[in-house]
Scaffold this active site. Structure first.
Site, PDB file in Angstrom:
ATOM      1  N   THR A  44      10.875  41.235 -41.405  1.00 19.94           N
ATOM      2  CA  THR A  44      10.560  42.162 -40.236  1.00 19.94           C
ATOM      3  C   THR A  44      11.167  42.682 -39.134  1.00 19.94           C
ATOM      4  OG1 THR A  44       8.265  41.594 -40.394  1.00 19.94           O
ATOM      5  CG2 THR A  44       9.056  43.567 -42.606  1.00 19.94           C
ATOM      6  N   SER A  76      14.250  13.053 -27.492  1.00 20.12           N
ATOM      7  CA  SER A  76      13.860  13.407 -27.357  1.00 20.12           C
ATOM      8  C   SER A  76      12.743  11.841 -28.938  1.00 20.12           C
ATOM      9  CB  SER A  76      13.778  14.742 -28.890  1.00 20.12           C
ATOM     10  OG  SER A  76      12.976  15.177 -29.590  1.00 20.12           O
ATOM     11  N   LEU A 133       9.081  26.284 -39.452  1.00 13.82           N
ATOM     12  CA  LEU A 133       7.358  26.148 -38.437  1.00 13.82           C
ATOM     13  C   LEU A 133       8.124  26.879 -37.140  1.00 13.82           C
ATOM     14  CD1 LEU A 133       4.494  23.966 -40.745  1.00 13.82           C
ATOM     15  CD2 LEU A 133       4.683  26.436 -40.529  1.00 13.82           C
ATOM     16  N   SER A 135      10.370  25.231 -35.427  1.00 17.62           N
ATOM     17  CA  SER A 135       9.942  23.888 -34.130  1.00 17.62           C
ATOM     18  C   SER A 135      11.245  24.145 -33.173  1.00 17.62           C
ATOM     19  CB  SER A 135      10.580  22.339 -34.521  1.00 17.62           C
ATOM     20  OG  SER A 135      11.942  22.849 -35.432  1.00 17.62           O
ATOM     21  N   SER A 136      12.114  25.384 -33.506  1.00 14.37           N
ATOM     22  CA  SER A 136      13.108  25.587 -32.526  1.00 14.37           C
ATOM     23  C   SER A 136      12.387  26.119 -31.453  1.00 14.37           C
ATOM     24  CB  SER A 136      14.417  26.440 -33.933  1.00 14.37           C
ATOM     25  OG  SER A 136      14.205  26.829 -34.104  1.00 14.37           O
ATOM     26  N   GLU A 168      19.118  31.613 -28.513  1.00 12.55           N
ATOM     27  CA  GLU A 168      19.579  31.105 -30.545  1.00 12.55           C
ATOM     28  C   GLU A 168      20.186  31.926 -31.164  1.00 12.55           C
ATOM     29  OE1 GLU A 168      16.536  29.691 -34.391  1.00 12.55           O
ATOM     30  OE2 GLU A 168      15.414  29.912 -32.386  1.00 12.55           O
ATOM     31  N   ASP A 180       9.010  34.461 -33.829  1.00 12.57           N
ATOM     32  CA  ASP A 180       8.604  33.322 -33.861  1.00 12.57           C
ATOM     33  C   ASP A 180       8.348  32.863 -31.828  1.00 12.57           C
ATOM     34  OD1 ASP A 180       9.511  32.932 -36.114  1.00 12.57           O
ATOM     35  OD2 ASP A 180      11.199  31.906 -35.875  1.00 12.57           O
ATOM     36  N   TYR A 230      21.022  33.269 -43.857  1.00 17.10           N
ATOM     37  CA  TYR A 230      20.144  34.283 -43.338  1.00 17.10           C
ATOM     38  C   TYR A 230      20.569  35.180 -42.491  1.00 17.10           C
ATOM     39  CZ  TYR A 230      16.889  35.474 -39.553  1.00 17.10           C
ATOM     40  OH  TYR A 230      15.971  35.714 -38.622  1.00 17.10           O
TER      41      TYR A 230
END
Length: 396
Positions: A44, A76, A133, A135-136, A168, A180, A230
């Protein structure tokens, strides 16, 4: 490495930083950004609708130290033996690489008139990769927050969320909404964040889960948003708006109430596009209903709405798949489970489950066993604690 045990690991993380970059006399600053789980309100956000996410205790730690020069070095601990160097004037961008997220944020700062300086950066996170979840967004927001302080750029938290979303969209190539980054930035302990993704208006909703736990189940089905369906779903929703706007004045699906949509849905000639719109509009209403449930502390009804959300994501939006569907089906067979649904973009990733505390051991055992028998995959289980958003960590 979680927030709970970080105090005993910060020294070793700093030692690793000096091992990679040297100069132990010049200490880096330390920041943390959580991941997020969306309680309800899926797909949404980019339709200008409502969402109800929360920040969680798992996240991304970032050590950063600036120096005079024209080189940015990042590494990382989640990608062993990898040290990436890039010019402060022309940042690397390689399809599918994790470093596109921080470099994308840096690129947006430069576009806003804040040039980069030489930097050493080390990331370390405990969010499962490709699990849905965020992470990006965690990497983006911890980078944006740290750079905002280091460069004295003056962005507020909503501005940092918008900047990270643009990174992004434009640099990574995923047409994500704002949810997010917003949840990672503005999350609050023991509260869900009720957000209007069009106006950026938001409220903190208390989540009183006495007697119940939020359990995340990672399907361990690999997903890659930039290579998934997506962006296709985004386009289908835009097409739905094109059809509907020929009948009524509307610019986004989030504007429509479900009774209004029900009257005009037949004006969408494409059956698939009609189903996509039906999910978005009905999901929007489920978020509103969920907020009312949480205000009244009616977790039973909230669980019902979680179940209805997953069913719509399965039948109308078609982003679940056998792995996520199996996890939800098996979860709902366990006594004491009020609700279960996929969370995140789908195509793999995680489910979020509302489970009575006395049923958690049975839940983990039964769901894990049946999931492995049906899919051959081993699920991972995490108890989610609703946490605060991005912040600087001042070490003693």
């Amino acid at each position: 490495m979680t927030n709970q045990d970080f105090t005993m690991n910060s020294a070793s993380l700093r030692e690793k930083f000096f091992e990679i970059y040297g100069n132990s006399g010049d200490k880096p600053d330390l920041y943390f950004a959580p991941g997020r789980v969306n309680l309800i309100g899926e797909h949404t956000d980019y339709n200008g609708g409502f969402v109800l996410p929360c920040a969680i205790q798992y996240g991304t730690y970032m050590l950063i130290r600036k120096f005079e020069g024209d080189t940015i070095r990042i590494s990382s601990l989640n990608y062993p033996h990898q040290l990436i160097s890039s010019s402060t004037h022309q940042l690397l961008n390689e399809k599918g690489k994790w470093f596109n997220y921080p470099f994308g944020v840096m690129n947006e700062f430069m576009n806003a008139g804040f040039p980069m300086t030489g930097m050493d950066i080390l990331y370390s996170g405990d969010i499962p990769k490709s699990a849905g979840l965020s992470s990006s967004a965690s990497i983006e927001m911890v980078t944006a927050f740290a750079l905002n302080e280091m460069l004295n750029a003056g962005f507020d938290m909503i501005g940092l969320a918008r900047l990270s979303q643009k990174a992004e969209n434009n640099y990574v190539g995923v047409n994500c909404g704002i949810m997010d980054q917003f949840a990672v930035g503005l999350g609050k302990k023991d509260h869900a964040l009720f957000l209007n993704c069009h106006t950026m208006e938001y409220k903190m909703i208390p989540f009183r889960s006495e007697g119940y736990s939020l359990i995340i189940v990672n399907s361990n089905k690999h997903r890659d948003l930039s290579d998934s369906m997506y962006n296709e779903r985004v386009s289908e929703c835009q097409l739905a708006v094109t059809y509907i706007s020929s009948i009524i004045d509307v610019s986004r699906l989030g504007e429509l109430g479900f009774p209004q949509y029900f009257k005009i849905q037949d004006n969408i000639p494409d059956v698939i596009v009609r189903k996509r719109a039906r999910h978005v509009v009905s999901e929007n209403q489920r978020v509103l209903n969920s907020v009312n449930c949480l205000w009244k502390n009616d977790l039973t009804q909230f669980g019902y709405l979680m179940n209805a959300s997953h069913e719509s994501l399965k039948e109308n939006y078609e982003v679940t798949g056998i792995e996520l569907d199996t996890l939800v089906e098996e979860a709902l067979k366990v006594p004491g489970v009020l609700g279960a649904r996929m969370t995140g973009a789908g195509f793999g990733g995680c489910t979020i489950n509302l489970v009575a505390n006395g049923s958690t051991d049975d839940f983990i055992r039964q769901v894990g066993d049946h999931y492995f028998k049906k899919t051959g995959l081993i699920a991972d289980f995490y108890t989610a604690k609703i946490s605060d958003g991005v912040r600087k960590i001042n070490e003693q």
